[in-house]
Write an enzyme that holds these catalytic residues in place. Structure first.
Site, mmCIF file in Angstrom:
data_model
loop_
_atom_site.group_PDB
_atom_site.id
_atom_site.type_symbol
_atom_site.label_atom_id
_atom_site.label_comp_id
_atom_site.label_asym_id
_atom_site.label_seq_id
_atom_site.Cartn_x
_atom_site.Cartn_y
_atom_site.Cartn_z
ATOM 1 N N GLU A 7 7.502 -11.969 -20.581
ATOM 2 C CA GLU A 7 7.849 -13.326 -20.148
ATOM 3 C C GLU A 7 9.237 -13.757 -20.603
ATOM 4 O O GLU A 7 9.900 -14.532 -19.943
ATOM 5 C CB GLU A 7 6.806 -14.329 -20.667
ATOM 6 N N LYS A 8 9.655 -13.258 -21.755
ATOM 7 C CA LYS A 8 10.948 -13.680 -22.307
ATOM 8 C C LYS A 8 11.556 -12.547 -23.118
ATOM 9 O O LYS A 8 10.840 -11.598 -23.516
ATOM 10 C CB LYS A 8 10.794 -14.950 -23.151
ATOM 11 N N ASP A 101 2.834 -14.016 -21.133
ATOM 12 C CA ASP A 101 1.866 -14.772 -21.927
ATOM 13 C C ASP A 101 0.486 -14.711 -21.288
ATOM 14 O O ASP A 101 0.353 -14.728 -20.056
ATOM 15 C CB ASP A 101 2.294 -16.231 -22.060
ATOM 16 N N ASP A 103 -1.998 -16.344 -20.127
ATOM 17 C CA ASP A 103 -2.535 -17.589 -19.578
ATOM 18 C C ASP A 103 -2.206 -17.678 -18.096
ATOM 19 O O ASP A 103 -1.595 -16.766 -17.522
ATOM 20 C CB ASP A 103 -2.010 -18.816 -20.330
ATOM 21 N N TYR A 321 -1.269 -16.720 -30.592
ATOM 22 C CA TYR A 321 -0.805 -17.423 -29.390
ATOM 23 C C TYR A 321 -1.221 -18.899 -29.432
ATOM 24 O O TYR A 321 -2.394 -19.217 -29.640
ATOM 25 C CB TYR A 321 -1.388 -16.739 -28.156
ATOM 26 N N ARG A 323 -0.770 -21.662 -27.067
ATOM 27 C CA ARG A 323 -1.079 -22.541 -25.925
ATOM 28 C C ARG A 323 -2.545 -22.382 -25.527
ATOM 29 O O ARG A 323 -2.873 -21.922 -24.436
ATOM 30 C CB ARG A 323 -0.156 -22.217 -24.750
#
Length: 670
Positions: A7-8, A101, A103, A321, A323
Site C-alpha cells: 500500500e505504501k 492493508d 481491510d 494494525y 484501523r
C-alpha cells in the site's frame, strides 16, 4: 515473476527486507525470486463527470443527475510515475501477492490496479496484522487464496461509487439552488459527511436551547449500630413528589423530609442485599475507543490519534494494525503472550513489579474466535520498543495499548456490592457500599504509584458508592448524625469533542427514534468506518462546516445549519447512512451484488434531483464579501490555487477572470 503489491513505500520496504529482496530499483525492490512494489495510497481515482462528457464541466441543473453507464478510473497526476512502475511490473508478473492493508480500502487500492492494468494471473493475499519480521514471516506462511478477499473490493467499490454519486450530484444540486437564491459559495454534501454534520449541529442546538431544571438531593449521615463508623444514605424522593428521573423538584418537599428525618433521630435497617460481582478486564483497544480516550486524556484529535497509532504500527512496529473495529483477539494468538510480555518488560523496566504479578497462562474473555472480524484488537508486538525514540504522543498512546494488553493476564476484579434500605420517619433511605475482595486487573491502572485510571475511564459502574458500609443488621437502628440538602440543576449535554463524535458516529442508533431502524442500526458499524471517521471530521473542519470552540469542543458553522435545513431529511439522517453501510456489508458477504447496490443508489439520487431542482431554496448564509470579476463584473468566489488563494469568477469556466488577493503586510515594531 512473483510480485508483491503493497500500500505504501514503508510497507514495501519492510516486506522486501523480510523476503530478502534487497536490490533497489525505481519504485520497487527485487531479490530472492520476488519483486516488491507499492502504491502511495490510491494511485487511481473515479473519473470526474467531464471525463464522460466535456459539457459536464459546467454545472447546470439540467445536466443532473449524472450517472455513468460504464464507470471509468483515471490515474492520479500526483502519483502517475509510480503507477507506470506498477503497471509495468504487473504486465510481467506470473503471480500477484496483494500485500496492502488488511481491510476493505486496502483491497480496493490493489484490485483497482489489477482491473485497470488488466492483470489476469493468479492472485494470493498476504493478510498482515503487524509489520515486524515475525508477523510478516507468519503471514507469508499463511497466504490466502485471492478469491477469499475479493468481495472486500466490491464493497469498497460500492462505497466509492455511492460517494461519487452523492457528492457529484447533490453538491452540484444544492450549490446551484443556492446560487439561484443568491448564495455564491459551494455547498458540499456527502454520504457520511452530512449526517455527521447533523450530529454536531443537533447537539449544539440542544445545548443552546437547554433550560436547566433545579432539583434537590438529601443525604443523611448515619452511624453504625455499634458506633464509630459513619456513612451516608440518600433520601429516596417519593414517586408522587419526583420527576420522571426520580428527582425532587420542590425544595419545600426536601426541607420537610430533612426536618422529619432529623427529628426521628434514627433510621431502621429494613433490607440488606450483598452481591459478589466480578469485573473482567476491558478488551484491548479498537480504534474508535482509542480515539475517544486519547481525546479525553491527551487532547488528541481523531486524526492525530490515528496518525500516532499508525506511526507506532508502521514506523516503530511495536503495535498491531490499528484501523480495527473490534477489541477481541484470535485464540491462537494467546501463545504469543510470553514473548510480547517479555518485550514490554525489556522496553520498560518500571513494569517489573506488575510483571511478577501477572500470569501469561490466564486467558481473559478477549480471546474469542467467534467475535473476531477481519481484524483483531490493537495490542503490542514482540518488538522491543525504544521509548526514547517515541514522541510524547506516541509514548502516551503506546502506554494505553500495552496496559490494556497487560490487564488480560490478571484475574477479574471482584467486589461485594451492598445495598441497604432504611426507613426514617415515613421516608425511605438507600445506602450503597463496595468492598474490594480481589483487586485483580485493576492494579494495572496504577502507574508510577499514582492512583490514576490509565484509560481515562471511570473506574466502574459500581464505584459511585465510594464507601465501604459497616456491619449492619436488618431491624436494627442507626443514629442520624446529620442531614444535608444539596441544591442542584440538570445539566445540558456536552458539546461533542472529536473523540465523543467518533463514538456518536459508531453508536448512531442512540440518535434514531424509529424503533425498527434503531434495531437494525445496532447491528451495523454506524456512520463511516474506523478507517474513515477521523478523515470525515478533518474534512468538515477543513471545509469550515464545523469549527472548534475552546480547546476541544466542536460546533457547526452558520452555513452548516442552513444547509442542513435545506437538504432532504434522508440525506442528513444518520440512520440512512448507517443503512447504506449495512448494504455495503451485504455486498461484502455476497448477499447483494455491486451492480444492484449502485443501481439502487442511482435511482434514489435521481428521485432527489427530480424533486428538488424546481423548488425554491431559502438560504440565508453570511459569506465573505468578494470583489466583482474584472472581466464580466459577476460575483467572484474565493478559491485555492498553487500559489495561494484568489478570487475566481462564479461563471467559470465560461469566464476565467480572477482577482488576486493582496498578501497581508507585515508590521514591524520600531
Amino acid at each position: 515473476m512473483r510480485l508483491f503489491l503493497c500500500e505504501k513505500p514503508s510497507q514495501g520496504r519492510d516486506i522486501a527486507k523480510s523476503l530478502g529482496a534487497t536490490k533497489r530499483g525505481n519504485g520497487y525492490y527485487e531479490g530472492a525470486g520476488s519483486v516488491v512494489t507499492w502504491c502511495i495510497g490510491h494511485l487511481v481515482e473515479t473519473a470526474p463527470p467531464e471525463t464522460y462528457d466535456e459539457a459536464l464541466k459546467k454545472w447546470s441543473l439540467q445536466a443532473l443527475p449524472i450517472v455513468p453507464q460504464e464507470w471509468k478510473m483515471i490515474v492520479k497526476k500526483s502519483t502517475a510515475s509510480q503507477f507506470k512502475v506498477v503497471k509495468s511490473l504487473l504486465s510481467k508478473a506470473t503471480e500477484l501477492i496483494i500485500a496492502t492493508d488488511a481491510d476493505r480500502e486496502g483491497e480496493m487500492i490493489a484490485r483497482e490496479l489489477v482491473d485497470l492494468c488488466n492483470y489476469r494471473g493468479p492472485i494470493k493475499r498476504l493478510w498482515l496484522s503487524a509489520l515486524n519480521d515475525a508477523s510478516i514471516q507468519k503471514a507469508l506462511s499463511q497466504l490466502k487464496p485471492g478469491h477469499e478477499t475479493e468481495s472486500l473490493y466490491y464493497s469498497a467499490l460500492g462505497r466509492s461509487r455511492a460517494d461519487w454519486l452523492i457528492g457529484m450530484n447533490l453538491s452540484r444540486l444544492f450549490t446551484l439552488l443556492g446560487q439561484r437564491a443568491g448564495y455564491q459559495g459551494v455547498l458540499s454534501v456527502g454520504r457520511v459527511q452530512t449526517p455527521t454534520l447533523k450530529l454536531v449541529a443537533d447537539r449544539e442546538n440542544q445545548v443552546k436551547n437547554f433550560v436547566p431544571v433545579p432539583f434537590w438531593d438529601l443525604d443523611v449521615i448515619l452511624q453504625s449500630e455499634s458506633g464509630g463508623v459513619v456513612f451516608a444514605a440518600r433520601w429516596q424522593c417519593p414517586e408522587d413528589l419526583a420527576d420522571e428521573a426520580g428527582r425532587c423538584i420542590n425544595q419545600a418537599d426536601a426541607i420537610t423530609a430533612e426536618q422529619q428525618i432529623r427529628n426521628a433521630a434514627q433510621a431502621t435497617v429494613q433490607q440488606l442485599k450483598t452481591e459478589r460481582k466480578k469485573e473482567q478486564p476491558p478488551l484491548p483497544y479498537e480504534l474508535g475507543e482509542l480515539q475517544k480516550i486519547c481525546s479525553s486524556k491527551f487532547g488528541l484529535g481523531a486524526q492525530a490519534t490515528l496518525d500516532t497509532v499508525q506511526s507506532l504500527y508502521e514506523t516503530h512496529k511495536i503495535v498491531t494494525y490499528p484501523r480495527v473495529d473490534t477489541g477481541y483477539l484470535p485464540e491462537n494468538m494467546h501463545s504469543e503472550a510470553p514473548a510480547i510480555l517479555r518485550a514490554m518488560l525489556q522496553s520498560d523496566s518500571q513494569l517489573g513489579q506488575l510483571m511478577t504479578q501477572c500470569n501469561s497462562e490466564l486467558k481473559s474473555p478477549a480471546w474469542n474466535d467467534a467475535k473476531v472480524t477481519a481484524h483483531h484488537g490493537i495490542i503490542p508486538t514482540t518488538e522491543v520498543a525504544e521509548l526514547s525514540k517515541l514522541s510524547q504522543a506516541e509514548r502516551g498512546v503506546y502506554d494505553l495499548i500495552k496496559m490494556r494488553y497487560l490487564a488480560q493476564f490478571f484475574p477479574p476484579h471482584e467486589f461485594d456490592k451492598t445495598e441497604a434500605i432504611f426507613t426514617a420517619a415515613r421516608y425511605t433511605l438507600k445506602a450503597v457500599g463496595k468492598k474490594i475482595v480481589v483487586p485483580g486487573w485493576r492494579i494495572t491502572l496504577l502507574k508510577n504509584n499514582e492512583n490514576k485510571d490509565q484509560d481515562g475511564d471511570s473506574a466502574s459502574k459500581d464505584d459511585d458508592a465510594g464507601q465501604e458500609l459497616p456491619q449492619l443488621t436488618e431491624g436494627h437502628a442507626c443514629p442520624v448524625i446529620d442531614c444535608r440538602i444539596d441544591a442542584k440543576k440538570t445539566k445540558a449535554p456536552a458539546l461533542f469533542t472529536e473523540g465523543t463524535l467518533i463514538e456518536a458516529m459508531k453508536q448512531v442508533s442512540r440518535y434514531v427514534t424509529d424503533p425498527r431502524l434503531k434495531a437494525k442500526l445496532r447491528e451495523t458499524t454506524g456512520i463511516g468506518t474506523n478507517a474513515t471517521r477521523a478523515g470525515i471530521i478533518k474534512s468538515l473542519l477543513d471545509r469550515k462546516l464545523i469549527a472548534q470552540k475552546g480547546k476541544r469542543h466542536l460546533i457547526a458553522a452558520s452555513e452548516a445549519h442552513d444547509l442542513l435545513a435545506a437538504v432532504p431529511a434522508a440525506i442528513s439522517n444518520p440512520g440512512t447512512t448507517a443503512i447504506w453501510e449495512q448494504a455495503l456489508d451485504m455486498v461484502e458477504s455476497g448477499e447483494l451484488t455491486l451492480d444492484d447496490f449502485v443501481s439502487k443508489q442511482s435511482t434514489w439520487i435521481g428521485n432527489i434531483v427530480e424533486k428538488y431542482q424546481n423548488q425554491p431554496f431559502n438560504i440565508k448564509i453570511t459569506t465573505e464579501k468578494t470583489p466583482a470579476c474584472t472581466l464580466c463584473s459577476s460575483p467572484t468566489r474565493r478559491r485555492k490555487g498553487k500559489n495561494g488563494d484568489f478570487y475566481g469568477c462564479s461563471k467559470y469556466p465560461d469566464c476565467k477572470g480572477i482577482v488576486n488577493i493582496e498578501p497581508k503586510k507585515k508590521t514591524t515594531r520600531k
